[in-house]
Design an enzyme around this catalytic site. Structure first.
Site, PDB file in Angstrom:
ATOM      1  N   PRO A   1       1.146  -1.412  -0.320  1.00 14.02           N
ATOM      2  CG  PRO A   1      -0.498  -1.522   1.719  1.00 14.02           C
ATOM      3  CD  PRO A   1       0.500  -2.575   1.304  1.00 14.02           C
ATOM      4  CB  CYS A   2       1.036   4.853  -1.649  1.00 13.42           C
ATOM      5  SG  CYS A   2      -0.772   5.745  -1.259  1.00 13.42           S
ATOM      6  CD  GLN A   3       2.368   3.073   5.158  1.00 13.01           C
ATOM      7  OE1 GLN A   3       3.572   3.183   4.817  1.00 13.01           O
ATOM      8  NE2 GLN A   3       2.131   2.345   6.230  1.00 13.01           N
ATOM      9  N   GLY A   4       0.550   6.860   1.375  1.00 12.94           N
ATOM     10  CA  GLY A   4       0.258   8.903   0.846  1.00 12.94           C
ATOM     11  C   GLY A   4       1.882   8.566   0.275  1.00 12.94           C
ATOM     12  CG  PHE A   5       3.312   7.070  -3.293  1.00 12.56           C
ATOM     13  CD1 PHE A   5       3.423   6.016  -2.857  1.00 12.56           C
ATOM     14  CD2 PHE A   5       1.986   8.158  -3.282  1.00 12.56           C
ATOM     15  CE1 PHE A   5       2.405   5.184  -3.994  1.00 12.56           C
ATOM     16  CE2 PHE A   5       0.804   6.757  -4.554  1.00 12.56           C
ATOM     17  CZ  PHE A   5       1.464   5.885  -4.926  1.00 12.56           C
TER      18      PHE A   5
END
Ligand SMILES: C[S@@+](CC[C@H](N)C(=O)[O-])C[C@H]1O[C@@H](n2cnc3c(N)ncnc32)[C@H](O)[C@@H]1O
Length: 479
Positions: free
Chosen positions: A181-185
């Site tokens: 998952p990116c987690q806001g990158f």
């Protein structure tokens, strides 16, 4: 507005609120908005009105236009991992495999395995066997193991797994797959500075650390297209450098699943790496559709495009070619019998297999107000009479086109306020079975959990068919 703020709001209201250390209640109070409406907006289930967005942007000191863009992206494109944010992680348990893997098969580990859509695609090639999976959520792990007999599975936070220890028992792993998952990158740090026991590692870094510990011949990482443009491309460059510094030959591409036979315009970024110095050959499209790429012009040379001689390919599979054999059901009703009055299409036949009884074909019971909206709905929100809905994106409360592939299926496909998910001909949102068909899950795939969990499992998955196409290309080139 500063570039810093633009980056911060890549993932919408929620990321910005969390970054500022505010609870949902705090933000609702500061902005003077209803807490439930805020929760709905954060999850991308509905598009906030301008007044709402203005109040929230003000309370967060954010730019309203950029916040609206971020919210729209949230609604249109499921954020990888969405669903676990609102679900409860498991306390941690292990599921043992039901069958020993077959000698001669190529063994795969699936990190962030979810429901196992990606894994299923690998197994469909007949060469790969998935022997392990890790995910945070118990319902995902239950579904994963139900469908992967050779796999042991760990339900827990991947950040607490020490790979050097955990993998002593898996010397035969040759391929690692996963979609962190990116987690806001959040920022990717130089790989040499990372250590396994550092709790600040983000999930992409965790995936890389696992690959580095396991040293598989090949890895395949799936992610949202937004990773390419995050921080002006800086995050993506850091990810590629990270894998290259580990000694992998890395190749990447944006694939649109509708060009490979899925009835859905789902674009995903795929990164493939190998330690065999193979210059990976990407699978050529098998289907044609005039699709615009989210990757934009800057990445056009890497993005999947319909080939020049599109006429020689089959047309992309359409929504009704995928779901037309499922009987009509009204809102709130269900059916367990396939239609027998129509000759099934090739896609329907492949999905149905030998299943005798239809499952998951249960339509949401919409409210009287929602039914009124649905009856008036068309291909965009503009089809609704003026004032019928107070807020929404241009694609909210809209019907899927019968004779085109679907737009991206998200975890909200049973909510008409979400992105284009009303049945083309019936007055209701898609059923879970229709969502599963558009995601390319065969009707025999077993889902564990309650209805809400199953819907999230379906919407969050890598379509098995896309997994199979990539897996076949790896199978053709693995040495
Ligand atoms: C995009 S989904 C994976 C879909 C999966 N590849 C499939 O094809 O079905 C991402 C998954 O990551 C899991 N996840 C999120 N954070 C995690 C963590 N810290 N540790 C383990 N799993 C996590 C979520 O529960 C979710 O199932």
């Amino acid at each position: 507005m500063s570039q810093g703020i633009l980056q911060e709001i890549d993932c919408g209201i929620r990321s910005l609120r969390v970054a500022k250390g505010l609870s949902l209640r705090d933000l609702a109070r500061r902005a003077g908005v209803d807490e439930t409406a805020l929760r709905i907006a954060e999850r991308g289930l509905d598009a906030p009105s301008d007044e709402f967005l203005e109040a929230v942007a003000g309370a967060l000191h954010a730019d309203m236009g950029a916040l609206r863009t971020a919210q729209q992206a949230l609604s249109e494109d499921a954020v990888a991992g969405e669903g676990y944010r609102t679900a409860r992680p498991g306390a941690g348990f292990i599921k043992h495999r039901r069958q020993p893997p077959t000698p001669g098969s190529v063994k795969v580990l699936d990190l962030f395995c979810g429901t196992g859509g990606f894994s299923h695609g690998f197994e469909q090639t007949g060469l790969f066997q998935v022997i392990g999976g890790v995910d945070l959520l118990p319902d995902r792990i239950e579904t994963f193991v139900l469908n992967h007999a050779y796999a042991a599975a760990v339900c827990g936070d991947i950040r607490s797994v020490n790979w050097s220890e955990a993998l002593a028992g898996f010397p035969e792993l040759e391929v690692v797959i996963g979609g962190p998952p990116c987690q806001g990158f959040s920022s990717i740090r130089p790989f040499r500075t990372l250590t396994e026991d550092d709790s600040r590692n983000n999930l992409v870094e965790k995936f890389a650390l696992a690959v580095d510990s396991i040293r598989p011949k090949w890895f395949v990482m799936e992610n949202v297209v937004g990773l390419l443009s995050n921080k002006g491309g800086e995050t993506f460059r850091a990810v590629i450098e990270m894998f290259e510094s580990m000694g992998y030959a890395v190749s990447w591409k944006v694939l649109n699943a509708c060009l490979y036979g899925l009835p859905q315009r789902r674009e995903r970024l795929i990164i493939v790496g190998n330690r065999q110095n193979v210059n990976f050959i990407w699978p050529a499209p098998t289907h044609y559709f005039e699709a615009r790429s989210m990757a934009g012009k800057a990445h056009g040379q890497h993005a999947s495009r319909a080939p020049l001689f599109g006429g020689m390919l089959s047309n992309a599979v359409t929504v009704m070619q995928a779901i037309g054999d499922l009987p009509p059901v009204a809102a709130g009703q269900s059916s367990i019998e396939y239609r027998t009055d129509l000759e099934p299409t090739e896609y329907q036949r492949a999905m149905r297999g030998t299943e005798a009884a239809l499952t998951l074909h249960e339509a949401t019971a919409h409210s009287a107000r929602m039914l009124k909206i649905i009856r008036c709905s068309g291909s965009s929100r503009a089809a609704l009479p003026e004032g019928m809905t107070r807020s929404g994106f241009s694609t909210s409360y809209s019907r899927l086109e019968a004779d085109e592939p679907a737009v991206t299926i998200t975890v909200n496909f049973v909510h008409p306020a979400s992105n284009k998910c009303i049945h083309p001909q019936q007055d209701r949102a898609l059923t879970p079975r229709e969502g599963a068909r558009l995601q390319g899950f065969p009707d025999s795939y077993k889902f564990s959990g309650n209805r809400a969990q199953v819907i999230k499992q379906i919407g969050n998955a890598v379509p098995p068919l896309l997994g199979r196409i990539i897996a076949q290309a790896v199978a053709d080139q693995i040495l």
